[in-house]
Design a protein around this motif. Sequence first.
Motif, PDB file in Angstrom:
ATOM      1  N   ILE A  26       0.832  -1.204   0.000  1.00 53.17           N
ATOM      2  CA  ILE A  26       0.000   0.000   0.000  1.00 53.17           C
ATOM      3  C   ILE A  26       0.866   1.254   0.000  1.00 53.17           C
ATOM      4  O   ILE A  26       0.583   2.227  -0.718  1.00 53.17           O
ATOM      5  N   MET A  29       2.121   1.751  -3.442  1.00 53.99           N
ATOM      6  CA  MET A  29       1.055   2.267  -4.306  1.00 53.99           C
ATOM      7  C   MET A  29       0.873   3.762  -4.085  1.00 53.99           C
ATOM      8  O   MET A  29       0.729   4.523  -5.055  1.00 53.99           O
ATOM      9  N   ASN A  51       0.317  -0.536 -10.423  1.00 54.54           N
ATOM     10  CA  ASN A  51      -0.597  -0.436  -9.282  1.00 54.54           C
ATOM     11  C   ASN A  51      -1.767  -1.403  -9.423  1.00 54.54           C
ATOM     12  O   ASN A  51      -2.271  -1.912  -8.422  1.00 54.54           O
ATOM     13  N   GLU A  52      -2.192  -1.673 -10.648  1.00 57.36           N
ATOM     14  CA  GLU A  52      -3.248  -2.672 -10.850  1.00 57.36           C
ATOM     15  C   GLU A  52      -2.744  -4.050 -10.421  1.00 57.36           C
ATOM     16  O   GLU A  52      -3.456  -4.801  -9.753  1.00 57.36           O
ATOM     17  N   ARG A  54      -0.484  -4.534  -8.220  1.00 55.11           N
ATOM     18  CA  ARG A  54      -0.401  -4.460  -6.758  1.00 55.11           C
ATOM     19  C   ARG A  54      -1.769  -4.698  -6.110  1.00 55.11           C
ATOM     20  O   ARG A  54      -1.859  -5.379  -5.095  1.00 55.11           O
ATOM     21  N   ARG A  55      -2.826  -4.143  -6.709  1.00 54.77           N
ATOM     22  CA  ARG A  55      -4.178  -4.378  -6.172  1.00 54.77           C
ATOM     23  C   ARG A  55      -4.523  -5.863  -6.222  1.00 54.77           C
ATOM     24  O   ARG A  55      -5.106  -6.406  -5.278  1.00 54.77           O
ATOM     25  N   GLU A  56      -4.167  -6.514  -7.309  1.00 56.87           N
ATOM     26  CA  GLU A  56      -4.402  -7.959  -7.422  1.00 56.87           C
ATOM     27  C   GLU A  56      -3.597  -8.714  -6.363  1.00 56.87           C
ATOM     28  O   GLU A  56      -4.094  -9.666  -5.757  1.00 56.87           O
TER      29      GLU A  56
END
Length: 81
Positions: A26, A29, A51-52, A54-56
């Motif tokens: 986080i 990000m 960042n996508e 990272r979200r996954e």
Amino acid sequence: MAHNKPNPDDRSDNVEKLQSMIVHTIENMDEAEESMKFANAEDLARIEAKNERRRESLASLRSEIKDEYQAQQNGYNEDNY
């Protein structure tokens, strides 16, 4: 020839390690989003893609925390895996 014995499976702090990984992800990000203010179009697309991912990754880490927590509650019985 030396015989290497595997280390015992010490999972006692896995939840804490996973939580730490989430916090760092986080933070990364947030830093990336801050840098987007100064990015050109190419860098912007690269940052957004990263960042996508990272979200996954965060979703996977959270799921793994749930699994590890449940395993802790069950005493890490081999029958549970």
